[in-house]
Design an enzyme around this catalytic site. Structure first.
Site, PDB file in Angstrom:
ATOM      1  N   ARG A 165      39.308  53.030  45.246  1.00  0.00           N
ATOM      2  CA  ARG A 165      40.665  52.510  45.476  1.00  0.00           C
ATOM      3  C   ARG A 165      41.430  52.481  44.159  1.00  0.00           C
ATOM      4  O   ARG A 165      41.031  51.761  43.239  1.00  0.00           O
ATOM      5  CB  ARG A 165      40.526  51.100  46.074  1.00  0.00           C
ATOM      6  CG  ARG A 165      41.825  50.407  46.417  1.00  0.00           C
ATOM      7  CD  ARG A 165      41.529  48.998  46.910  1.00  0.00           C
ATOM      8  NE  ARG A 165      42.732  48.270  47.237  1.00  0.00           N
ATOM      9  CZ  ARG A 165      43.480  47.638  46.331  1.00  0.00           C
ATOM     10  NH1 ARG A 165      43.152  47.643  45.066  1.00  0.00           N
ATOM     11  NH2 ARG A 165      44.570  46.997  46.727  1.00  0.00           N
ATOM     12  N   LYS A 215      42.343  47.051  36.465  1.00  0.00           N
ATOM     13  CA  LYS A 215      41.972  45.637  36.524  1.00  0.00           C
ATOM     14  C   LYS A 215      41.778  45.031  35.144  1.00  0.00           C
ATOM     15  O   LYS A 215      41.566  45.731  34.160  1.00  0.00           O
ATOM     16  CB  LYS A 215      40.733  45.452  37.406  1.00  0.00           C
ATOM     17  CG  LYS A 215      41.128  45.499  38.887  1.00  0.00           C
ATOM     18  CD  LYS A 215      40.039  45.094  39.834  1.00  0.00           C
ATOM     19  CE  LYS A 215      40.621  45.125  41.261  1.00  0.00           C
ATOM     20  NZ  LYS A 215      39.601  44.954  42.285  1.00  0.00           N
TER      21      LYS A 215
HETATM   22  C1  7PJ Z   1      40.522  45.241  45.897  1.00  0.00           C
HETATM   23  C2  7PJ Z   1      41.052  45.194  47.187  1.00  0.00           C
HETATM   24  C3  7PJ Z   1      39.201  45.729  45.706  1.00  0.00           C
HETATM   25  C4  7PJ Z   1      39.110  46.069  48.085  1.00  0.00           C
HETATM   26  C5  7PJ Z   1      42.501  44.415  45.786  1.00  0.00           C
HETATM   27  C6  7PJ Z   1      43.959  44.773  42.626  1.00  0.00           C
HETATM   28  C7  7PJ Z   1      43.772  43.536  43.413  1.00  0.00           C
HETATM   29  N1  7PJ Z   1      40.355  45.609  48.282  1.00  0.00           N
HETATM   30  N2  7PJ Z   1      42.294  44.667  47.095  1.00  0.00           N
HETATM   31  N3  7PJ Z   1      38.540  46.121  46.837  1.00  0.00           N
HETATM   32  N4  7PJ Z   1      41.458  44.771  45.027  1.00  0.00           N
HETATM   33  N5  7PJ Z   1      38.392  46.486  49.130  1.00  0.00           N
HETATM   34  O1  7PJ Z   1      44.132  45.886  43.132  1.00  0.00           O
HETATM   35  O2  7PJ Z   1      43.936  44.617  41.373  1.00  0.00           O
HETATM   36  O3  7PJ Z   1      38.624  45.772  44.602  1.00  0.00           O
HETATM   37  S1  7PJ Z   1      43.982  43.706  45.191  1.00  0.00           S
END
Ligand code: 7PJ
Length: 273
Positions: free
Chosen positions: A253, A219
């Site tokens: 994640r 990020k």
């Molecule tokens: C997240 C997400 C996060 C959850 C994305 C990226 C943007 N879902 N979907 N938490 N980020 N739960 O991966 O940079 O931080 S999309």
């Protein structure tokens, strides 16, 4: 927690692999937009130790364009269906669209991952019907404008109040509290300082007595700290994953599953002593 047919112990640390099926996705340039590529990528993440695969067809990167429901369904549903036939992995669907979540629940989705925390019309009802676990993520504003001027009285308090409100909304819709997972939403309407404070004080959310999921992988906050481009943020991503796990996060994640699994094995081994 029971994710469809798969039961996982969320007292232990798990890795969720990100599978973007968006042509404009933020960090892999949409290379996995075709079904075959998506399945190969998922297989590789599974082999590397991911226990969740998070399938997303809507780019929520700051400033991204909105995608039509049909487009999102066309991207996501074939991947969910194919994954459920071939892998013993929890299929998480990163979507806020009730129609898509309804369809995905019939073909193998194991977790609803909604960055809008079921605030779209009809989302609570659909989520309740599926009886699946749900990750409620905090976001300030919308992806189109969230990084323009993130602003909180007190970020931790405001996010906690949001969690309380969404947990109550879920309970009101017939969703039992033990199906919920919380995520403070790193980078979603937050400055670098907000993100760092949240990471540092992640344990404050333990008071909800619900599992915590976090996504920090590649990020922009890591770019701000290191001065590196997206493709060069592996070490920073690993560092942030380790900190999050040490501060109580149990689902991490990430894009780089193999490296993260090793890093988090060290954390888990230490927690096990
Ligand atoms: C997240 C997400 C996060 C959850 C994305 C990226 C943007 N879902 N979907 N938490 N980020 N739960 O991966 O940079 O931080 S999309």
């Amino acid at each position: 927690m029971q994710f469809g047919s798969i039961q996982l112990d969320l007292d232990r640390v798990h890795v969720m692999g990100v599978l973007n099926v968006t042509p404009d996705s933020f960090s892999d340039g949409g290379r996995f937009a075709t079904l075959d590529n998506a399945l190969m990528q998922a297989e590789s993440m599974f082999q590397s130790g991911a226990t969740f695969i998070d399938v997303g067809g809507e780019s929520t990167r700051p400033g991204a364009k909105e995608v039509s429901l049909q487009e999102e369904m066309d991207r996501v549903l074939p991947v969910v269906e194919a994954l459920s036939e071939t892998q013993e992995v929890v299929i998480s669907v990163d979507s806020s669209s009730p129609q898509l979540l309804h369809e995905a629940s019939k073909i193998g989705m194991g977790l609803i991952n909604d960055v809008r925390a079921l605030q779209r019309e009809g989302a609570l009802e659909v989520a309740s019907e599926t009886q699946l676990p749900i990750c409620l993520m905090h976001m300030q504003g919308s992806p189109q404008c969230m990084q323009e001027n993130p602003n909180y009285k007190n970020a931790i308090d405001d996010i906690s109040t949001f969690f309380e409100e969404r947990i109550q909304a879920c309970i009101g819709a017939g969703i039992s509290k033990d199906k919920l997972i919380l995520d403070p939403g790193f980078g979603f309407g937050k400055t670098l300082t907000h993100n760092l404070m949240l990471l540092k004080q992640l344990t404050v959310f333990e008071r909800f007595d619900l599992p915590l999921l976090v996504g920090l992988s590649r990020k922009s906050m890591l770019g701000q700290i290191t001065g590196k481009e997206v493709a060069e943020r592996l070490a920073a991503s690993l560092s942030s994953s380790v900190i999050a796990a040490m501060n109580g996060a149990r689902i991490i994640r990430v894009h780089d599953v193999e490296e993260t699994v090793d890093a988090l094995k060290v954390v888990q081994a230490m927690l096990d002593v």
